[in-house]
Write a protein that holds these residues in place. Structure first.
Motif, PDB file in Angstrom:
ATOM      1  N   GLU A 149       0.847  -1.187   0.000  1.00 59.75           N
ATOM      2  CA  GLU A 149       0.000   0.000   0.000  1.00 59.75           C
ATOM      3  C   GLU A 149       0.884   1.239   0.000  1.00 59.75           C
ATOM      4  O   GLU A 149       1.923   1.269   0.651  1.00 59.75           O
ATOM      5  N   ALA A 150       0.453   2.262  -0.741  1.00 61.59           N
ATOM      6  CA  ALA A 150       1.189   3.518  -0.804  1.00 61.59           C
ATOM      7  C   ALA A 150       0.321   4.635  -0.246  1.00 61.59           C
ATOM      8  O   ALA A 150      -0.834   4.775  -0.632  1.00 61.59           O
ATOM      9  N   LEU A 151       0.872   5.388   0.682  1.00 62.18           N
ATOM     10  CA  LEU A 151       0.216   6.568   1.225  1.00 62.18           C
ATOM     11  C   LEU A 151       1.023   7.771   0.752  1.00 62.18           C
ATOM     12  O   LEU A 151       1.931   8.243   1.432  1.00 62.18           O
ATOM     13  N   THR A 152       0.706   8.227  -0.443  1.00 67.66           N
ATOM     14  CA  THR A 152       1.534   9.252  -1.084  1.00 67.66           C
ATOM     15  C   THR A 152       1.512  10.587  -0.349  1.00 67.66           C
ATOM     16  O   THR A 152       2.497  11.318  -0.383  1.00 67.66           O
ATOM     17  N   CYS A 153       0.409  10.910   0.317  1.00 62.35           N
ATOM     18  CA  CYS A 153       0.349  12.168   1.070  1.00 62.35           C
ATOM     19  C   CYS A 153       1.358  12.189   2.216  1.00 62.35           C
ATOM     20  O   CYS A 153       1.798  13.242   2.651  1.00 62.35           O
ATOM     21  N   TYR A 154       1.691  11.001   2.710  1.00 66.25           N
ATOM     22  CA  TYR A 154       2.614  10.882   3.844  1.00 66.25           C
ATOM     23  C   TYR A 154       3.970  10.316   3.440  1.00 66.25           C
ATOM     24  O   TYR A 154       4.797  10.022   4.306  1.00 66.25           O
ATOM     25  N   ASN A 155       4.187  10.124   2.143  1.00 71.31           N
ATOM     26  CA  ASN A 155       5.446   9.549   1.642  1.00 71.31           C
ATOM     27  C   ASN A 155       5.752   8.206   2.303  1.00 71.31           C
ATOM     28  O   ASN A 155       6.863   7.954   2.742  1.00 71.31           O
ATOM     29  N   MET A 156       4.726   7.357   2.371  1.00 71.74           N
ATOM     30  CA  MET A 156       4.894   6.055   3.025  1.00 71.74           C
ATOM     31  C   MET A 156       4.589   4.919   2.058  1.00 71.74           C
ATOM     32  O   MET A 156       3.678   5.006   1.241  1.00 71.74           O
ATOM     33  N   LEU A 157       5.368   3.869   2.179  1.00 71.98           N
ATOM     34  CA  LEU A 157       5.136   2.624   1.468  1.00 71.98           C
ATOM     35  C   LEU A 157       4.986   1.547   2.534  1.00 71.98           C
ATOM     36  O   LEU A 157       5.888   1.344   3.351  1.00 71.98           O
ATOM     37  N   GLN A 158       3.841   0.881   2.547  1.00 69.65           N
ATOM     38  CA  GLN A 158       3.580  -0.146   3.543  1.00 69.65           C
ATOM     39  C   GLN A 158       3.666  -1.517   2.887  1.00 69.65           C
ATOM     40  O   GLN A 158       2.982  -1.784   1.899  1.00 69.65           O
ATOM     41  N   LEU A 159       4.521  -2.361   3.455  1.00 71.74           N
ATOM     42  CA  LEU A 159       4.748  -3.697   2.909  1.00 71.74           C
ATOM     43  C   LEU A 159       4.320  -4.774   3.901  1.00 71.74           C
ATOM     44  O   LEU A 159       4.680  -4.709   5.077  1.00 71.74           O
ATOM     45  N   PRO A 160       3.570  -5.779   3.437  1.00 76.30           N
ATOM     46  CA  PRO A 160       3.302  -6.932   4.293  1.00 76.30           C
ATOM     47  C   PRO A 160       4.596  -7.711   4.535  1.00 76.30           C
ATOM     48  O   PRO A 160       5.581  -7.523   3.826  1.00 76.30           O
ATOM     49  N   ALA A 161       4.571  -8.596   5.489  1.00 79.70           N
ATOM     50  CA  ALA A 161       5.743  -9.441   5.784  1.00 79.70           C
ATOM     51  C   ALA A 161       5.734 -10.626   4.825  1.00 79.70           C
ATOM     52  O   ALA A 161       5.310 -11.727   5.174  1.00 79.70           O
ATOM     53  N   TYR A 162       6.195 -10.384   3.603  1.00 82.57           N
ATOM     54  CA  TYR A 162       6.216 -11.428   2.581  1.00 82.57           C
ATOM     55  C   TYR A 162       7.134 -12.576   2.996  1.00 82.57           C
ATOM     56  O   TYR A 162       8.073 -12.389   3.766  1.00 82.57           O
ATOM     57  N   SER A 163       6.874 -13.742   2.423  1.00 80.13           N
ATOM     58  CA  SER A 163       7.646 -14.933   2.777  1.00 80.13           C
ATOM     59  C   SER A 163       9.045 -14.939   2.166  1.00 80.13           C
ATOM     60  O   SER A 163       9.920 -15.641   2.652  1.00 80.13           O
ATOM     61  N   ALA A 164       9.260 -14.139   1.111  1.00 78.67           N
ATOM     62  CA  ALA A 164      10.572 -14.114   0.446  1.00 78.67           C
ATOM     63  C   ALA A 164      10.742 -12.804  -0.330  1.00 78.67           C
ATOM     64  O   ALA A 164       9.767 -12.147  -0.682  1.00 78.67           O
ATOM     65  N   LYS A 165      11.985 -12.456  -0.579  1.00 81.18           N
ATOM     66  CA  LYS A 165      12.285 -11.237  -1.344  1.00 81.18           C
ATOM     67  C   LYS A 165      11.717 -11.306  -2.753  1.00 81.18           C
ATOM     68  O   LYS A 165      11.263 -10.300  -3.297  1.00 81.18           O
ATOM     69  N   ASP A 166      11.722 -12.496  -3.350  1.00 80.33           N
ATOM     70  CA  ASP A 166      11.177 -12.650  -4.702  1.00 80.33           C
ATOM     71  C   ASP A 166       9.688 -12.319  -4.731  1.00 80.33           C
ATOM     72  O   ASP A 166       9.198 -11.693  -5.680  1.00 80.33           O
ATOM     73  N   VAL A 167       8.967 -12.721  -3.698  1.00 84.45           N
ATOM     74  CA  VAL A 167       7.533 -12.421  -3.616  1.00 84.45           C
ATOM     75  C   VAL A 167       7.336 -10.920  -3.493  1.00 84.45           C
ATOM     76  O   VAL A 167       6.476 -10.331  -4.163  1.00 84.45           O
ATOM     77  N   MET A 168       8.133 -10.266  -2.653  1.00 84.91           N
ATOM     78  CA  MET A 168       8.036  -8.822  -2.480  1.00 84.91           C
ATOM     79  C   MET A 168       8.311  -8.112  -3.801  1.00 84.91           C
ATOM     80  O   MET A 168       7.572  -7.209  -4.198  1.00 84.91           O
ATOM     81  N   ARG A 169       9.350  -8.516  -4.501  1.00 87.82           N
ATOM     82  CA  ARG A 169       9.684  -7.911  -5.787  1.00 87.82           C
ATOM     83  C   ARG A 169       8.536  -8.075  -6.774  1.00 87.82           C
ATOM     84  O   ARG A 169       8.120  -7.116  -7.424  1.00 87.82           O
ATOM     85  N   ASP A 170       7.998  -9.281  -6.863  1.00 89.56           N
ATOM     86  CA  ASP A 170       6.902  -9.538  -7.793  1.00 89.56           C
ATOM     87  C   ASP A 170       5.666  -8.696  -7.463  1.00 89.56           C
ATOM     88  O   ASP A 170       5.021  -8.149  -8.359  1.00 89.56           O
ATOM     89  N   GLN A 171       5.353  -8.571  -6.180  1.00 87.05           N
ATOM     90  CA  GLN A 171       4.187  -7.773  -5.783  1.00 87.05           C
ATOM     91  C   GLN A 171       4.415  -6.283  -6.039  1.00 87.05           C
ATOM     92  O   GLN A 171       3.496  -5.576  -6.453  1.00 87.05           O
TER      93      GLN A 171
END
Length: 59
Positions: free
Chosen positions: A24-46
């Motif tokens: 999720e991106a909260l552009t008004c607050y310059n924030m990027l929220q990431l779930p605790a993905y199981s692997a870096k590859d999953v995070m990259r793909d998402q």
């Protein structure tokens, strides 16, 4: 843009399929929220999927 400081934070997800959630991106607050993905590859793909014009951030 080089002066914008993006803050990356944890996104709590109440689901057993956490790897299917996009960040999720909260552009008004310059924030990027990431779930605790199981692997870096999953995070990259998402992240790459969220950048597609027809997809977007969040589910």
């Amino acid at each position: 843009m080089d002066k914008v400081q993006m803050q990356v934070t944890f996104l709590p997800v109440q689901s057993s399929s956490i790897d299917h959630h996009r960040p999720e991106a909260l552009t008004c607050y310059n924030m990027l929220q990431l779930p605790a993905y199981s692997a870096k590859d999953v995070m990259r793909d998402q992240l790459l999927e969220a950048l597609k014009p027809d997809k977007g951030f969040s589910t």
